[in-house]
Design an enzyme around this catalytic site. Structure first.
Site, short mmCIF file in Angstrom:
data_model
loop_
_atom_site.label_atom_id
_atom_site.label_comp_id
_atom_site.label_asym_id
_atom_site.label_seq_id
_atom_site.Cartn_x
_atom_site.Cartn_y
_atom_site.Cartn_z
CE LYS A 179 27.06 67.41 17.91
NZ LYS A 179 26.10 66.67 17.12
CE1 TYR A 221 19.22 62.61 17.62
CE2 TYR A 221 21.16 64.02 17.64
CZ TYR A 221 19.92 63.67 18.15
OH TYR A 221 19.40 64.38 19.21
CG ASP A 257 22.56 66.91 10.06
OD1 ASP A 257 23.46 67.70 10.45
OD2 ASP A 257 21.71 66.42 10.82
C1 LIG Z 1 24.50 66.65 17.16
C2 LIG Z 1 23.77 66.51 15.87
C3 LIG Z 1 22.53 67.14 15.65
C4 LIG Z 1 21.78 67.85 16.74
O1 LIG Z 1 22.45 68.97 17.21
P1 LIG Z 1 22.10 69.52 18.70
O2 LIG Z 1 22.89 70.77 18.79
O3 LIG Z 1 22.54 68.45 19.64
O4 LIG Z 1 20.65 69.75 18.75
C5 LIG Z 1 22.00 67.06 14.39
N1 LIG Z 1 22.61 66.41 13.40
C6 LIG Z 1 23.79 65.79 13.57
C7 LIG Z 1 24.44 65.10 12.42
C8 LIG Z 1 24.39 65.79 14.82
O5 LIG Z 1 25.54 65.12 15.02
#
Ligand SMILES: *Cc1c(COP(=O)(O)O)cnc(C)c1O
Length: 429
Positions: A264, A148, A236
């Protein structure tokens, strides 16, 4: 904390929420669709625990999907936020704390030379992809099924987390054109990378199809394949950054990407994201280059104060302590659940813990789906929640122990997990 003047219940609030907020939640992962029932509404929190509007206390392993690595309402963070807010909450002019936070990221993550702050991980990933396309002059991007990268259009193909929970492969409203240049490959297999690929996006430890570890050689193989194709490699690290160690999954893996996304943890519980990279790539961004990217609240003074405060607490010793907590949680859960006769995998990447109801290790999204579809998570989750332990309400999320989780919390968690596992085994049997 002040008593509420009028008492309400989770049920009442969810009914009211559902009238004015689609599905009653502001992010679909918070809904209880895949586990049944309705969400608890948090009234307050402290350390490892949240308390709902009915006064129920939960030992919390959601911790805002990892954003609260110190635990909830840590006094140092609360103090930093309060002090910053009193100086003003947003200016539309640069501030010193933006520089300090960028310097912290550069110092911690090997290879990062420049950083641009955003307000979410979604923005970070969306912007990094645009930058990669602009810098390479290529259109295609490659991502892995079950990874994601936020909810921007071109990355909403075969995502994990909430998208996986809903059983939607992508999303309505995302045009064929928007994902026409997105190639999706299975995780843990080094794919063919064409010379039309701008960037390969990967979670270096996958955290949105449950926790799935990279096989030895996978990330190294991606690096080599990207080099051969002239494509950029994007880690990511929105979950893994500042979570699995001082230098995140980059340091852990020893593999050097060209671009990164963060989020995060670096917000200290406030909205912060960041994308980062090599100087020569990052200098394609406006105002230096021709790749446009912006944000009214980017580098927000209160959010950067929280981010700096959290990083100030995260030295090597803190990660060592958190790893001890995570190991105790993982070992305890594995033992408690397997003793109940259920098939279980509890992978761990340093301070991150996963939970799959499967007899064999999980390598990719297809295998994660098989484990999720057993229905065991739903039964386990529900019974565990009733016993005062909160996991994320879906089988595709990781567990996020925090530095505030005590030995007593872990003991209570493992004991409750034993009961919940026997309950789930009865239902399944
Ligand atoms: C949570 C997440 C996102 C998106 O971040 P948001 O602050 O929710 O927009 C992108 N990449 C990864 C791996 C994530 O876990």
């Amino acid at each position: 904390m002040s008593e509420r003047s009028e008492r309400t219940t989770n049920e009442e609030l969810f009914k009211r929420a559902s009238e004015v907020i689609p599905g009653g939640v502001n992010s679909p992962v918070r809904a209880f669709r895949s586990v049944g029932g309705s969400p608890y509404f948090v009234a307050r929190s402290e350390g490892s625990k949240v308390v709902d509007v009915e006064g129920n206390t939960y030992i919390d392993y959601v911790q805002s999907y990892g954003a609260s690595i110190l635990g909830h309402a840590h006094p140092v963070i609360v103090e930093a936020i309060t002090r910053a807010a009193a100086e003003g909450t947003t200016y539309g002019a640069p501030t010193e704390r933006e520089v300090l936070l960028a310097e912290q990221i550069v110092d911690r993550v090997p290879g990062v030379e420049m950083v641009r702050l955003t307000s979410s991980g979604t923005e970070a990933a969306m912007s990094a992809v645009r930058l990669a396309r602009g810098a390479t002059g290529r259109d295609k991007i490659l991502k892995f099924a079950g990874c994601y990268h936020g909810h921007s259009d071109s990355l909403l193909a075969a995502g994990g987390s909430g998208i996986a929970n809903q059983g939607i492969s992508g999303s309505a409203g995302v045009t064929r054109g928007a994902v026409a240049d997105t190639v999706v490959a299975p995780y843990n297999v080094v794919p063919e990378i064409g010379d039309d690929v701008a960037v390969v996006c990967v979670e270096p430890v996958a955290g949105n199809m449950g926790l799935v570890l990279p096989e030895p050689g996978f990330l190294e193989g991606l690096r080599a394949a990207c080099d051969r194709a002239g494509a950029l490699l994007l880690f990511d690290e929105v979950i893994t950054g500042f979570r699995v160690g001082v230098g995140g999954a980059t340091e852990r893996s020893g593999v050097q990407p060209d671009l990164w996304c963060f989020g995060k943890v670096i917000g200290g519980g406030l909205p912060v994201g960041a994308f980062a990279g090599r100087r020569d790539v990052m200098e394609h961004l406006a105002p230096l280059g021709d790749v446009y990217q912006a944000g009214t609240l980017s580098g927000n003074p209160v959010a950067t104060a929280a981010g700096l405060a959290v990083l100030g607490q995260l030295d090597a010793g803190a990660y060592k302590r958190l790893e001890t907590i995570a190991a105790a949680l993982a070992d305890g859960l594995r033992e408690a659940i397997s003793s109940a006769g259920l098939p279980v995998q509890v992978p761990r990447a340093g301070t991150l813990v996963g939970l799959h109801f499967s007899a064999t290790p999980i390598h990719d999204y297809d295998e994660a789906k098989v484990a999720a579809d057993t229905g065991l998570y739903r039964a386990f989750f529900t019974d565990l929640l009733a016993r005062g332990v909160a996991l994320a309400p879906g089988p595709y999320e990781a567990l996020f122990p925090s530095l505030a989780h005590t030995a007593e919390d872990l003991e209570r968690t493992v004991e409750a997990a034993g009961h919940a596992a026997r309950h789930a085994a009865q239902i399944a049997g």
